[in-house]
Design a protein around this motif. Structure first.
Motif, PDB file in Angstrom:
ATOM      1  N   LEU A 185      -4.942   8.308   3.925  1.00 53.23           N
ATOM      2  CA  LEU A 185      -4.781   7.124   4.759  1.00 53.23           C
ATOM      3  C   LEU A 185      -4.038   7.405   6.059  1.00 53.23           C
ATOM      4  O   LEU A 185      -3.775   6.490   6.831  1.00 53.23           O
ATOM      5  CB  LEU A 185      -4.034   6.028   3.981  1.00 53.23           C
ATOM      6  CG  LEU A 185      -4.673   5.570   2.676  1.00 53.23           C
ATOM      7  CD1 LEU A 185      -3.768   4.570   1.966  1.00 53.23           C
ATOM      8  CD2 LEU A 185      -6.042   4.980   2.921  1.00 53.23           C
ATOM      9  N   THR A 186      -3.718   8.660   6.305  1.00 47.19           N
ATOM     10  CA  THR A 186      -2.932   8.989   7.494  1.00 47.19           C
ATOM     11  C   THR A 186      -3.796   9.093   8.745  1.00 47.19           C
ATOM     12  O   THR A 186      -5.011   9.285   8.685  1.00 47.19           O
ATOM     13  CB  THR A 186      -2.173  10.320   7.313  1.00 47.19           C
ATOM     14  OG1 THR A 186      -3.121  11.382   7.168  1.00 47.19           O
ATOM     15  CG2 THR A 186      -1.221  10.270   6.128  1.00 47.19           C
ATOM     16  N   MET A 224      -6.405   1.761   8.953  1.00 44.11           N
ATOM     17  CA  MET A 224      -6.018   1.425   7.580  1.00 44.11           C
ATOM     18  C   MET A 224      -5.080   0.215   7.563  1.00 44.11           C
ATOM     19  O   MET A 224      -5.142  -0.624   6.670  1.00 44.11           O
ATOM     20  CB  MET A 224      -5.332   2.613   6.896  1.00 44.11           C
ATOM     21  CG  MET A 224      -6.187   3.856   6.806  1.00 44.11           C
ATOM     22  SD  MET A 224      -7.692   3.632   5.831  1.00 44.11           S
ATOM     23  CE  MET A 224      -8.922   3.439   7.102  1.00 44.11           C
ATOM     24  N   MET A 225      -4.204   0.119   8.578  1.00 39.28           N
ATOM     25  CA  MET A 225      -3.314  -1.033   8.691  1.00 39.28           C
ATOM     26  C   MET A 225      -4.128  -2.305   8.929  1.00 39.28           C
ATOM     27  O   MET A 225      -3.861  -3.352   8.339  1.00 39.28           O
ATOM     28  CB  MET A 225      -2.313  -0.821   9.828  1.00 39.28           C
ATOM     29  CG  MET A 225      -1.378  -1.998  10.025  1.00 39.28           C
ATOM     30  SD  MET A 225      -0.171  -1.745  11.339  1.00 39.28           S
ATOM     31  CE  MET A 225      -1.217  -1.489  12.759  1.00 39.28           C
ATOM     32  N   VAL A 279       1.229   9.587   9.422  1.00 41.39           N
ATOM     33  CA  VAL A 279       1.687   8.211   9.213  1.00 41.39           C
ATOM     34  C   VAL A 279       0.465   7.335   8.952  1.00 41.39           C
ATOM     35  O   VAL A 279      -0.671   7.747   9.187  1.00 41.39           O
ATOM     36  CB  VAL A 279       2.470   7.685  10.438  1.00 41.39           C
ATOM     37  CG1 VAL A 279       3.749   8.493  10.651  1.00 41.39           C
ATOM     38  CG2 VAL A 279       1.609   7.716  11.697  1.00 41.39           C
ATOM     39  N   LEU A 280       0.678   6.102   8.486  1.00 39.60           N
ATOM     40  CA  LEU A 280      -0.433   5.201   8.196  1.00 39.60           C
ATOM     41  C   LEU A 280      -1.303   5.026   9.443  1.00 39.60           C
ATOM     42  O   LEU A 280      -0.810   4.684  10.515  1.00 39.60           O
ATOM     43  CB  LEU A 280       0.084   3.838   7.732  1.00 39.60           C
ATOM     44  CG  LEU A 280      -0.980   2.807   7.367  1.00 39.60           C
ATOM     45  CD1 LEU A 280      -1.822   3.267   6.181  1.00 39.60           C
ATOM     46  CD2 LEU A 280      -0.333   1.459   7.069  1.00 39.60           C
ATOM     47  N   LEU A 283       0.852  -1.183   0.000  1.00 41.53           N
ATOM     48  CA  LEU A 283       0.000   0.000   0.000  1.00 41.53           C
ATOM     49  C   LEU A 283       0.885   1.229   0.000  1.00 41.53           C
ATOM     50  O   LEU A 283       1.861   1.302   0.763  1.00 41.53           O
ATOM     51  CB  LEU A 283      -0.878  -0.005   1.263  1.00 41.53           C
ATOM     52  CG  LEU A 283      -1.752   1.196   1.517  1.00 41.53           C
ATOM     53  CD1 LEU A 283      -2.910   1.216   0.527  1.00 41.53           C
ATOM     54  CD2 LEU A 283      -2.289   1.150   2.935  1.00 41.53           C
ATOM     55  N   THR A 284       0.562   2.191  -0.846  1.00 40.76           N
ATOM     56  CA  THR A 284       1.236   3.475  -0.814  1.00 40.76           C
ATOM     57  C   THR A 284       0.435   4.388   0.096  1.00 40.76           C
ATOM     58  O   THR A 284      -0.769   4.576  -0.106  1.00 40.76           O
ATOM     59  CB  THR A 284       1.323   4.086  -2.231  1.00 40.76           C
ATOM     60  OG1 THR A 284       2.071   3.199  -3.063  1.00 40.76           O
ATOM     61  CG2 THR A 284       2.009   5.437  -2.197  1.00 40.76           C
ATOM     62  N   VAL A 285       1.088   4.914   1.099  1.00 39.49           N
ATOM     63  CA  VAL A 285       0.404   5.767   2.065  1.00 39.49           C
ATOM     64  C   VAL A 285       0.213   7.155   1.452  1.00 39.49           C
ATOM     65  O   VAL A 285       1.170   7.826   1.096  1.00 39.49           O
ATOM     66  CB  VAL A 285       1.192   5.881   3.385  1.00 39.49           C
ATOM     67  CG1 VAL A 285       0.469   6.791   4.371  1.00 39.49           C
ATOM     68  CG2 VAL A 285       1.403   4.500   3.985  1.00 39.49           C
ATOM     69  N   THR A 286      -1.047   7.543   1.324  1.00 45.39           N
ATOM     70  CA  THR A 286      -1.409   8.881   0.842  1.00 45.39           C
ATOM     71  C   THR A 286      -1.965   9.672   2.019  1.00 45.39           C
ATOM     72  O   THR A 286      -2.237   9.119   3.086  1.00 45.39           O
ATOM     73  CB  THR A 286      -2.472   8.786  -0.264  1.00 45.39           C
ATOM     74  OG1 THR A 286      -3.655   8.199   0.290  1.00 45.39           O
ATOM     75  CG2 THR A 286      -1.974   7.945  -1.435  1.00 45.39           C
ATOM     76  N   LEU A 342      -5.758  -3.383   5.729  1.00 48.07           N
ATOM     77  CA  LEU A 342      -4.773  -3.987   4.842  1.00 48.07           C
ATOM     78  C   LEU A 342      -4.497  -5.436   5.239  1.00 48.07           C
ATOM     79  O   LEU A 342      -4.439  -6.332   4.387  1.00 48.07           O
ATOM     80  CB  LEU A 342      -3.470  -3.175   4.874  1.00 48.07           C
ATOM     81  CG  LEU A 342      -2.347  -3.642   3.966  1.00 48.07           C
ATOM     82  CD1 LEU A 342      -2.724  -3.462   2.498  1.00 48.07           C
ATOM     83  CD2 LEU A 342      -1.065  -2.870   4.274  1.00 48.07           C
ATOM     84  N   THR A 380      -3.860   3.410  12.073  1.00 45.09           N
ATOM     85  CA  THR A 380      -4.068   2.045  12.558  1.00 45.09           C
ATOM     86  C   THR A 380      -5.276   1.369  11.899  1.00 45.09           C
ATOM     87  O   THR A 380      -5.167   0.212  11.468  1.00 45.09           O
ATOM     88  CB  THR A 380      -4.202   2.027  14.089  1.00 45.09           C
ATOM     89  OG1 THR A 380      -3.006   2.579  14.655  1.00 45.09           O
ATOM     90  CG2 THR A 380      -4.411   0.621  14.613  1.00 45.09           C
TER      91      THR A 380
END
Length: 81
Positions: A18-19, A35-36, A30-31, A12-15, A39, A33
């Motif tokens: 998604l932060t 979203m993690m 940062v990414l 995944l590319t963090v945009t 994933l 939680t």
């Protein structure tokens, strides 16, 4: 029968969307939680999708995890990324 221990790798590319800042789960870029977790759930589903009988899907069952939150110096933390 689905074999235990299967693996799948998702990337995944963090945009900005998604932060943690945008999602509301923190105040750092940062990414996030949530979203993690999404994933990881998606990777688990993709790991077994080809082994499911026609017309079947997966649902989350029993999940155990620990969530630890740490106090960090923002500037020092971000300088390491």
């Amino acid at each position: 029968m689905i074999e235990i221990g299967q693996k799948y790798t998702s990337e995944l590319t963090v945009t900005d969307a998604l932060t943690a800042i945008k999602v509301g789960s923190g105040d750092l870029p940062v990414l996030a939680t949530p979203m993690m977790m999404a994933l990881m759930e998606n990777a688990a589903m993709l790991a077994v999708k080809n082994e499911l009988p026609d017309g079947c899907t997966t649902v989350d069952g029993h999940i155990e995890y620990s969530h630890l939150r740490f106090i960090v110096d923002k500037e020092k933390f971000m300088s390491r990324l």
